[in-house]
Design a protein around this motif. Structure first.
Motif, PDB file in Angstrom:
ATOM      1  N   ASN A   1       0.459   4.271  -2.595  1.00 32.85           N
ATOM      2  CA  ASN A   1       0.058   5.824  -2.186  1.00 32.85           C
ATOM      3  C   ASN A   1       1.223   6.528  -2.877  1.00 32.85           C
ATOM      4  N   LYS A   2       2.237   6.154  -2.897  1.00 36.46           N
ATOM      5  CA  LYS A   2       3.519   6.875  -3.571  1.00 36.46           C
ATOM      6  C   LYS A   2       3.102   7.197  -5.092  1.00 36.46           C
TER       7      LYS A   2
ATOM      8  N   GLU B   1       0.659  -1.228   0.152  1.00 32.55           N
ATOM      9  CA  GLU B   1       0.153   0.002  -0.070  1.00 32.55           C
ATOM     10  C   GLU B   1       0.741   1.319   0.239  1.00 32.55           C
ATOM     11  N   GLU B   2       2.051   1.276   0.742  1.00 33.28           N
ATOM     12  CA  GLU B   2       2.799   2.437   0.865  1.00 33.28           C
ATOM     13  C   GLU B   2       3.332   2.716  -0.539  1.00 33.28           C
ATOM     14  N   ARG B   3       3.434   1.606  -1.720  1.00 36.07           N
ATOM     15  CA  ARG B   3       3.928   1.903  -2.988  1.00 36.07           C
ATOM     16  C   ARG B   3       2.895   2.620  -3.629  1.00 36.07           C
TER      17      ARG B   3
END
Length: 664
Positions: free
Chosen positions: A186-187, A182-184
């Protein structure tokens, strides 16, 4: 950054600004359907990720090209003239990222890039940021734009056209993005919204937009001439008729396909212009097809729809057979095997204008004979067009046109030339040989044989005869072998790929183990005749050649006795073969033919594809450097090039900036 040129405004905008209340995008009905495939979607996602990850190279930004809009400065309403493919694909991508977001608050916020919520304070109303064409609007809303829509996507196998593309690309994005943490993701959302840019070109009138539309082709599918003609046509039709006429136009395009649609417009142009096209289709069609510039509904109802129906009918072999009989069906099937479509305008005109079925059937049979005459003698394009124009004049005489001299008929001199071409080394005419053999076999058949791409041609007497072999004994004279190797009598059809080892087997083994099927027979009468003989020598070939030529003469209503009167035709003006000594099967020949089939003008990329197809169809080699060979061929035979070798003046570099080449 904003650039203002008179009435044209160009703004460099982030995707966040593009998908905001500043713009309310709508795809007008005249636009072509959404057409990006997985290949373009993959390229977009890959480029975005690379630009995001490699900031030293990308500078931390990514440019998505330009979009052309009909838009007034103070009004967010934006009709998309160019840029539909990117805006639609970005909406799909952002919608998938929205639906994969686990945090509910962030997921709701991300909806704002797809949907504009009503706000009485700012005067906005509920609407999607992007409205597709009316035909696709509800589908796009249901399966992409509604929150959670991409969690359950429809099977593309059950869809077609633009909706199939939408579903395929959404599934692809879903698969790729679900693999990321999810972090990627979001980025990636932040990068798209904040660091990706487009240039929004806004003009206030459709006329200005069309001019830009013709020159601004960003990444994706090139505009076709009919895309440009469609925009012009619907703009002139007016808002009251636009939606209905756009739907009818697209129904034709969906039925025929984009390439066939362009071909159809070329054929309609020929029906009206009745001369070799010398300017691009998008310019020539309005100039010569006068009804196109008149009442839009009349053009659609009285011209485009009936001619499109005729084109569909011509492609449906079963319908041709049911309506016009077996002979007409076989004639059309045979016509579709020749290497050009110059005959099609006359056939379409006949379907359109002639109501008597027996007359149409007879016309198709006569048209096949004329076409195969021009095909077999390799008449060059000007001769072919001139002859077919006479046929068009016969069907639809015009007061300012000369009375046709001969039309569909063949003079004795032309019949002689036709028979002479059939009697010679037919195999060396690479594009001619297979269609003639298939037509001959069909004429000899009671209907048991079927013909498809797997059918191949083989020599009985092999092309290379080894010393001491049975073939050397049967044909001891080398000249005798040369005389017969490539002629009709020595050729057979097989339902298998050519086996080079088997080609040199002795006659009895070759016949039994190579030419025959498991039950010892062949579905092809041409080949069955070989299986039924125990000898293969010069006398047998001579007798077989006479029999086969007589069969073709009967099929095409030729006087076979003309071959014995060769002296009478020496010095007579016959339809000329290829001009300037262009040899069949050479790169020069391929380049000329490819340009003819592309309407006389094409980009290098289209020319490369067409030449690759031509060489593939004739099983000829395509070296890795073939594109360089094509470019050299163009330059060496064009006065526009410093490399011109003075022998031929066949090509023009009609637009050096775009790499467009045309026939001189």
């Amino acid at each position: 950054m904003t650039i203002q040129l008179g009435l044209i405004e160009a703004h460099e905008q982030t995707i966040g600004k593009i998908f905001s209340d500043s713009y309310a995008f709508e795809i007008p009905p005249y636009q072509r359907p959404y057409a990006w495939e997985k290949e373009q979607a993959t390229e977009l996602l890959t480029d975005l990720l690379e630009a995001m990850d490699n900031t030293e190279v990308s500078g931390g930004v990514y440019f998505l090209g330009s979009v052309v809009l009909i838009k007034s400065p103070a009004d967010p309403k934006s009709l998309v003239v160019d840029g539909q493919q990117r805006l639609t694909t970005l909406t799909i991508l952002i919608s998938v990222l929205r639906d994969l977001t686990s945090n509910e608050e962030i997921r709701i916020n991300r909806r704002s890039f797809v949907f504009q919520k009503a706000n009485p304070d700012s005067g906005t109303v509920d609407r999607y940021r992007l409205l597709l064409r009316p035909q696709d609007r509800s589908f796009f809303s249901k399966f992409v734009q509604v929150p959670g829509a991409t969690n359950e996507l429809p099977d593309p196998a059950n869809l077609q056209g633009s909706q199939q593309r939408i579903s395929e690309n959404a599934i692809y994005f879903r698969q790729q993005l679900a693999r990321m943490d999810e972090e990627r993701r979001n980025k990636l959302v932040a990068f798209i919204i904040q660091r990706c840019y487009v240039v929004a070109v806004a003009v206030p009138t459709p006329e200005s937009a069309r001019r830009i539309f013709r020159v601004l082709n960003a990444r994706g599918l090139d505009l076709t001439p009919t895309d440009i003609l469609k925009a012009d046509f619907l703009d002139r039709a007016g808002q009251a008729l636009e939606t209905d006429l756009a739907s009818r136009w697209e129904a034709i395009e969906q039925r025929l396909g984009r390439e066939k649609m362009v071909e159809l417009f070329g054929h309609i142009r020929m029906i009206f212009e009745r001369d070799k096209p010398r300017i691009a289709l998008e310019d020539g069609f309005p100039k010569f097809v006068k009804p196109f510039k008149g009442d839009a509904d009349v053009f659609m109802t009285d011209f485009l729809e009936p001619l499109a129906e005729a084109s569909s009918f011509l492609s449906n072999q079963q319908l041709v057979r049911d309506r016009f009989g077996l002979d007409a069906h076989r004639a059309v099937q045979s016509l579709n095997r020749v290497d050009n479509k110059d005959w099609v305008p006359a056939a379409l005109l006949c379907f359109w204008k002639v109501q008597d079925r027996s007359k149409v059937a007879n016309f198709l049979i006569e048209l096949e004979r004329l076409t195969y005459f021009l095909f077999c003698v390799r008449a060059e394009v000007n001769v072919r067009i001139g002859r077919y124009v006479e046929v068009i004049d016969l069907i639809d005489p015009l007061p300012d046109r000369p009375v046709p001299k001969i039309g569909l008929q063949l003079s004795e001199a032309e019949q002689f030339q036709f028979l002479e071409a059939l009697s010679g080394p037919l195999y060396t005419k690479t594009r001619v040989c297979k269609p003639v053999l298939l037509r001959l076999d069909e004429a000899l058949s009671s209907g048991g044989a079927t013909y498809d791409d797997v059918v191949s041609i083989e020599h009985v007497l092999p092309q290379t005869v080894e010393e001491g072999s049975e073939w050397a004994h049967l044909f001891p004279a080398e000249q005798d072998r040369k005389d017969w190797t490539h002629r009709l009598a020595n050729l057979v059809l097989l339902t298998r790929r050519i086996n080079t080892k088997a080609s040199n087997w002795d006659f009895s083994r070759k016949k039994t183990h190579y030419f025959a099927s498991d039950d010892g027979s062949s579905p092809f009468p041409l080949t069955q005749g070989v299986l039924q003989t125990s000898v293969w020598n010069s006398q047998f070939l001579k007798d077989r050649q006479i029999m086969l030529i007589q069969a073709l003469a009967k099929l095409w209503r030729l006087d076979a006795t003309l071959l014995a009167r060769a002296d009478e035709f020496k010095g007579k003006s016959l339809t000329p073969p290829k001009p300037n000594g262009i040899e069949e099967g050479t790169w020069l020949d391929d380049t000329v033919l490819a340009l003819k089939e592309l309407g006389g003008q094409a980009s290098l990329s289209d020319l490369y594809k067409q030449i690759a197809r031509l060489r593939g169809e004739t099983k000829r080699s395509l070296p890795t450097n073939y594109q360089a060979i094509v470019r050299r061929t163009l330059e060496e035979n064009s006065e526009d090039s410093d490399a011109h070798r003075q022998r031929h003046r066949l090509f023009r570099n009609s637009d050096k900036g775009k790499g467009l080449w045309s026939l001189a």
